[in-house]
Design an enzyme around this catalytic site. Structure first.
Site, PDB file in Angstrom:
ATOM      1  N   GLU A  50       0.831  -1.207   0.000  1.00  0.00           N
ATOM      2  CA  GLU A  50       0.000   0.000   0.000  1.00  0.00           C
ATOM      3  C   GLU A  50       0.866   1.258   0.000  1.00  0.00           C
ATOM      4  O   GLU A  50       0.486   2.273  -0.588  1.00  0.00           O
ATOM      5  CB  GLU A  50      -0.937  -0.008   1.206  1.00  0.00           C
ATOM      6  N   SER A 108      18.690  -8.150  -9.534  1.00  0.00           N
ATOM      7  CA  SER A 108      17.492  -8.071 -10.371  1.00  0.00           C
ATOM      8  C   SER A 108      17.519  -9.036 -11.550  1.00  0.00           C
ATOM      9  O   SER A 108      16.526  -9.699 -11.831  1.00  0.00           O
ATOM     10  CB  SER A 108      17.298  -6.645 -10.887  1.00  0.00           C
ATOM     11  N   HIS A 114       2.781 -10.278  -9.593  1.00  0.00           N
ATOM     12  CA  HIS A 114       4.225 -10.505  -9.632  1.00  0.00           C
ATOM     13  C   HIS A 114       4.954  -9.382  -8.897  1.00  0.00           C
ATOM     14  O   HIS A 114       5.884  -9.625  -8.133  1.00  0.00           O
ATOM     15  CB  HIS A 114       4.717 -10.574 -11.073  1.00  0.00           C
ATOM     16  N   SER A 115       4.531  -8.159  -9.118  1.00  0.00           N
ATOM     17  CA  SER A 115       5.107  -6.996  -8.442  1.00  0.00           C
ATOM     18  C   SER A 115       4.103  -5.863  -8.563  1.00  0.00           C
ATOM     19  O   SER A 115       3.020  -6.034  -9.138  1.00  0.00           O
ATOM     20  CB  SER A 115       6.444  -6.591  -9.085  1.00  0.00           C
TER      21      SER A 115
END
Length: 413
Positions: A89, A175, A304-305
């Protein structure tokens, strides 16, 4: 099913004889010309706690973890879930730039983390926050990294959720997909050469197994006989690509025996099964100095993200149906059946977990950002001339134009 029966037997390897020709010991020859593709053979999934269990009807046949540790595991899973909810959030509110949740995959992380020893080295992907939490990474350390303030161990130079801790033997997350696999195999070989009684734990998703680096890592680990446990989180999706588009074979576990690696498939939402399988695999890897592959069958409940909307490629009905098989709810059901948990404890833990995260965020937002010189440090052991020149140019620029930048938000150096 007992764990000793779950290892897929390693096929006989080719061996080189004195005449420099190759032969297969105990070979069976045939005059029949046919392909080999046993697609009907499915590797069984090891399970301790049924996903159909409810309350006191639950019966556990193979409990290897003590109940105090299970209570700690439940608290860790709920804390992880709460942290994910609030930081997700926070990203939606524009407070942080990016976030990835662990919804639905908490048992893989916490269950395996409980089985590792402190000296075991962890190479993670980006959905293993629970392992750091279990090892003692403080909530404030998670939040500082996501907010990129001056107390972030990465000094604000990495995306959020790219955690790392030298103290806790947790390599910083990268990443690019699958880079950690060959690195982990190399680290395990180093452990072997030094004669340490430890192993490497390497986590990755089923999508990462499609990268060439996965082949290199598994093959090197097998041929060099490295003490490493590969844990594949098969959560059904590689971002938007479903697993049935990733491979035609029987999942990732089927790849293990082909490399000569002992393999287990396990119910990834069953924390008892995950713990048992990880402990069993670790002991084997350390004692025999050989790799093990674990495929944990789970489901990614969240997107996923924060850059992804998973409803574009799967239905809400699918998500909600799989959310009912939550590893958190399954463990809570078991703890309640053992009179180790109740509603009052749940409410107290929920309040405490939220307070931990909210207080950490409130503190993180007040902390200054790292100084600009941090951009140049920790890249080389000794700063080379060309980088020193860049530092000098930047320093000259800042002396001249410092009033053009919001320097009050950054640490002075």
């Amino acid at each position: 099913m007992y764990l000793s029966k779950m290892f897929r037997k390693v096929p006989v390897k080719l061996v080189k004889n004195a005449q420099r020709s190759y032969s297969i010991p105990n070979a069976v020859y045939t005059s029949k010309l046919s392909f080999i593709n046993d697609s009907n053979s499915v590797i069984p999934t090891y399970q301790v706690m049924s996903n159909e269990c409810s309350g006191k009807s639950l019966k556990i046949q193979d409990l290897r973890i003590n109940k105090d540790t299970l209570v700690k595991a439940y608290k860790s899973m709920l804390q992880l879930h709460t942290m994910d909810s609030i930081l997700y959030e926070s990203q939606r509110q524009g407070r942080i730039s990016f976030y990835m949740t662990n919804f639905g995959e908490e048992a893989v992380q916490i269950g395996s983390a409980a089985a590792w020893l402190a000296e075991d080295l962890i190479y993670a992907q980006y959905r293993e926050s629970g392992i750091l939490l279990w090892r003692g990474f403080h909530i404030s350390e998670f939040v500082n990294q996501c907010y990129g303030n001056h107390e972030d161990k990465n000094k604000g130079r990495q995306m959020p959720v790219h955690y790392g801790s030298k103290t806790l033997n947790f390599m910083t997350i990268s990443s690019p997909l699958t880079t950690q696999l060959p690195q982990a195999a190399g680290a395990a070989y180093g452990i072997k050469l030094r004669g340490k009684k430890a192993c490497v734990a390497c986590y990755f998703g089923e999508g990462a197994a499609s990268e060439g680096d996965a082949h290199a890592a598994l093959n090197f680990a097998a041929t060099l006989a490295c003490p490493i446990v590969f844990i594949c989180r098969n959560n059904g999706y590689a971002i938007s690509t479903p697993s049935h588009q990733q491979y035609n074979g029987d999942g990732i576990a089927a790849k293990g025996p082909a490399y000569g690696i002992n393999t287990i498939r396990v119910d990834g939402n069953d924390i008892l099964a995950i713990y048992n399988a990880t402990e069993y695999a670790r002991n084997y890897a350390v004692e025999n100095q050989k790799p093990v592959l674990i495929e944990a069958m789970t489901y990614r409940v969240g997107h996923h993200s924060t850059s992804d909307d998973s409803t574009a490629y799967r239905s809400n009905t699918e998500i909600s149906s799989r959310a009912n098989d939550s590893p958190i709810l399954r463990l809570r059901s078991y703890l309640e059946s053992c009179n180790l948990w109740d509603q009052s404890k749940e409410e107290e833990l929920s309040k405490e977990s939220k307070r931990n995260v909210i207080e950490a965020i409130a503190a993180a937002e007040k902390k200054l950002k790292p100084g600009w010189k941090d951009m140049f440090e920790d890249v080389y052991c000794e700063m080379p001339k060309h980088m020193r020149k860049q530092v000098d140019l930047m320093e000259t620029h800042m002396l001249k134009y410092e009033d053009k930048y919001p320097m009050s938000k950054y640490i002075r150096q």
